[in-house]
Motif scaffolding. Structure first.
Motif, PDB file in Angstrom:
ATOM      1  N   GLU A 100       0.835  -1.210   0.000  1.00  0.00           N
ATOM      2  CA  GLU A 100       0.000   0.000   0.000  1.00  0.00           C
ATOM      3  C   GLU A 100       0.863   1.251   0.000  1.00  0.00           C
ATOM      4  O   GLU A 100       0.591   2.219  -0.728  1.00  0.00           O
ATOM      5  CB  GLU A 100      -0.901  -0.021   1.239  1.00  0.00           C
ATOM      6  N   GLU A 101       1.925   1.245   0.785  1.00  0.00           N
ATOM      7  CA  GLU A 101       2.809   2.413   0.846  1.00  0.00           C
ATOM      8  C   GLU A 101       3.614   2.549  -0.448  1.00  0.00           C
ATOM      9  O   GLU A 101       3.913   3.670  -0.887  1.00  0.00           O
ATOM     10  CB  GLU A 101       3.747   2.286   2.045  1.00  0.00           C
ATOM     11  N   CYS A 102       3.948   1.422  -1.073  1.00  0.00           N
ATOM     12  CA  CYS A 102       4.707   1.467  -2.325  1.00  0.00           C
ATOM     13  C   CYS A 102       3.880   2.064  -3.465  1.00  0.00           C
ATOM     14  O   CYS A 102       4.442   2.604  -4.420  1.00  0.00           O
ATOM     15  CB  CYS A 102       5.180   0.062  -2.715  1.00  0.00           C
ATOM     16  N   ARG A 103       2.557   1.956  -3.387  1.00  0.00           N
ATOM     17  CA  ARG A 103       1.709   2.495  -4.451  1.00  0.00           C
ATOM     18  C   ARG A 103       1.614   4.017  -4.401  1.00  0.00           C
ATOM     19  O   ARG A 103       1.182   4.645  -5.372  1.00  0.00           O
ATOM     20  CB  ARG A 103       0.306   1.883  -4.349  1.00  0.00           C
ATOM     21  N   LEU A 104       2.022   4.610  -3.294  1.00  0.00           N
ATOM     22  CA  LEU A 104       1.969   6.067  -3.159  1.00  0.00           C
ATOM     23  C   LEU A 104       3.224   6.684  -3.755  1.00  0.00           C
ATOM     24  O   LEU A 104       4.339   6.190  -3.536  1.00  0.00           O
ATOM     25  CB  LEU A 104       1.838   6.462  -1.687  1.00  0.00           C
ATOM     26  N   GLN A 105       3.053   7.785  -4.494  1.00  0.00           N
ATOM     27  CA  GLN A 105       4.203   8.450  -5.098  1.00  0.00           C
ATOM     28  C   GLN A 105       5.179   8.959  -4.035  1.00  0.00           C
ATOM     29  O   GLN A 105       6.388   8.944  -4.231  1.00  0.00           O
ATOM     30  CB  GLN A 105       3.732   9.620  -5.976  1.00  0.00           C
ATOM     31  N   GLN A 106       4.632   9.404  -2.902  1.00  0.00           N
ATOM     32  CA  GLN A 106       5.472   9.950  -1.843  1.00  0.00           C
ATOM     33  C   GLN A 106       5.594   8.977  -0.671  1.00  0.00           C
ATOM     34  O   GLN A 106       5.782   9.387   0.469  1.00  0.00           O
ATOM     35  CB  GLN A 106       4.888  11.286  -1.347  1.00  0.00           C
ATOM     36  N   GLY A 107       5.443   7.694  -0.947  1.00  0.00           N
ATOM     37  CA  GLY A 107       5.552   6.708   0.118  1.00  0.00           C
ATOM     38  C   GLY A 107       6.947   6.664   0.720  1.00  0.00           C
ATOM     39  O   GLY A 107       7.951   6.753   0.004  1.00  0.00           O
TER      40      GLY A 107
END
Length: 496
Positions: A249-256
């Motif tokens: 889930e965090e990897c899918r965020l651009q600013q993760g």
């Protein structure tokens, strides 16, 4: 050949010239002749059909990986971004051996491309991010070469008809086991996750064998042996809201970021409130008292503290598509072959992408699976194979670190026994009847416990007479405690 591959002339010290080989601190192994081993390997490759020309391409590819590890990536700050000097000799050697475009290779080692619905945005990487990409490219190429050699071996074993269905096979799974170092990262997390699954299978295998023998011997008044299942720890890792799911889930965020990933885990598994139940997944997670970006998982063998820093980058498919395209465009004959074969792609081991709902038109490109998702899917496939086969286990224990004869390092051996799950196996056995002997052997060994003379048994004596005598011995030995022993059809079961 050494000159053509850019390797130092002195083979004895060549290992110290490369970043990937000098990290072990030594380039020599006692009683191992590298020249002879190289000759044996070359001959073996020839046996399975790898030509001399192909072996030359393999040597060039492996040498290129060593040079990739020596590429010097600079970048003092995130604002400046990563960079590679135009006169970097290691980079020049690597692209020459791989026969790829130098400008594009250097560009996509230090920059990333973000594709939106309307445009493509190219941004600078930090030095740390570029180093991860550099090392990932080396691992990517090495993995594909390894797969290619495995396919060549299988092709040779099947006499060229690898498409024929396999009636039977013998598989060897070689894995040391649990890893617990001073600094533990994503690699150790994946290895220990695999060991949790394998240990669960091993426990159930031993448990099943134990119960089957009790049933085969028709023991009475016994209950199924219970053992501590590590399923809650596995759920903590691979559950719907487990560590891997939060990481993806965090990897899918651009600013993760790694810090946000750690914070999500703290909220999910270590939130203030009542203490979780002992068999709940959250009970196997610990938040550190001091320090950020760390978490501890209570594995079956040992509690392991992981450093969350680097999890995000390592979990992403850190070999950008742009670099893969550069590699596929190689002018060499072997590299495009390695990367063009669909069976060589790591993504084949990933779960299939979710399909859009009926009546909807998806405008997004299929999301690339993360390394964690690929590893999870591959591990599930491995467990299915193990479950469908008859498993045999060999536990190899190293008595000392120096490989010396007659030297026994007790703490080191104990750590290995715990890591390999042998102690848990002993505990499962002790929960039932750990000691067992064939009835004649039991009588021969323990008949002295009976007071007074007794009629000797003969070969003509019936099995019931043997079983009755064994029962008398047990009654004397355990002072009328029937729960500590039983006589089966052919064996005597007891615990001290």
């Amino acid at each position: 050949m050494r000159t053509r591959l850019g390797l130092p002339a002195d083979a004895a010290t060549a290992w110290d010239s490369f970043n990937y080989t000098r990290q072990g601190g030594s380039g020599q192994i006692a009683n191992v002749d590298d020249a002879k081993e190289f000759e044996h390997t070359s001959n073996a490759l020839g046996v399975i059909g790898v030509t001399t020309e192909q072996q030359g391409h393999i040597h060039a590819l492996l040498a290129a990986l060593l040079h990739i590890g020596n590429i010097d990536i600079t970048g003092a700050s995130e604002r400046v971004g990563a960079a590679i000097a135009t006169d970097d000799t290691a980079c020049a050697r690597a692209v020459e051996l791989l026969q790829i475009d130098s400008t594009l290779f250097c560009k996509w080692l230090t920059k990333r491309q973000i594709v939106t619905r309307s445009e493509k945005i190219v941004s600078n990487m930090t030095r740390a991010q570029a180093l991860v990409v550099r090392d990932s490219v080396a691992k990517f190429l090495y993995a594909h070469l390894f797969d290619w050699i495995v396919r060549a071996i299988n092709q040779a074993l099947t006499c060229g008809d690898s498409s024929a269905p396999t009636a039977s096979f013998i598989g060897v799974l070689d894995i040391y086991g649990f890893e617990h170092f001073e600094h533990n990262s994503f690699e150790q997390f994946c290895i220990n996750y695999a060991n949790e699954k394998l240990q669960q299978n091993f426990n159930r295998h031993v448990f099943k064998l134990e119960q089957e023998e009790y049933q085969r011997e028709q023991l009475e008044n016994w209950t199924f042996v219970d053992f501590q299942d590590n399923q809650p720890c596995i759920d903590l890792i691979e559950g719907k809201l487990g560590i891997l799911a939060l990481l993806d889930e965090e990897c899918r965020l651009q600013q993760g970021t790694d810090a946000n990933f750690a914070e999500k885990m703290y909220k999910q598994f270590a939130a203030p409130g009542p203490k979780p139940k002992p068999d709940a997944p959250a009970a196997f997670f610990q938040k550190p008292r001091f320090g950020a970006c760390e978490f501890t998982v209570r594995h079956y063998a040992h509690d392991v503290a992981y450093e969350a820093e680097g999890f995000i980058e390592k979990n992403k498919d850190t070999v950008p598509e742009e670099i893969q395209n550069v590699l596929k465009a190689s002018q060499g004959s072997l590299l495009p072959q390695l990367l063009s074969d669909p069976s060589a792609s790591a993504s084949d081991s990933a779960p299939p992408p979710a399909q859009p709902a009926a009546g909807r038109l998806s405008v997004r490109a299929a999301r690339k699976p993360t390394l964690g998702a690929v590893f999870k899917h591959s591990l599930a496939s491995l467990m299915d194979t193990i479950e469908a086969t008859e498993s045999h286990y060999i536990r190899c224990i190293k008595p000392n670190e120096a490989k010396q004869a007659w030297a026994f390092d007790a703490p080191m051996v104990l750590a290995q026994l715990r890591a390999c799950g042998v102690l848990e196996t002993i505990r499962i056995s002790c929960a039932g009847y750990p000691s067992r002997l064939p009835i004649p052997d039991f009588i021969h060994r323990y008949r002295i416990l009976l007071p007074g003379p007794m009629e000797p048994l003969t070969p003509e004596s019936s099995l019931d007479e043997y079983r009755a005598l064994a029962g008398r011995i047990l009654a004397v030995a355990f002072d009328q405690q029937p729960d500590r022993s039983q006589v089966g059809l052919t064996k005597v079961f007891f615990r001290a």
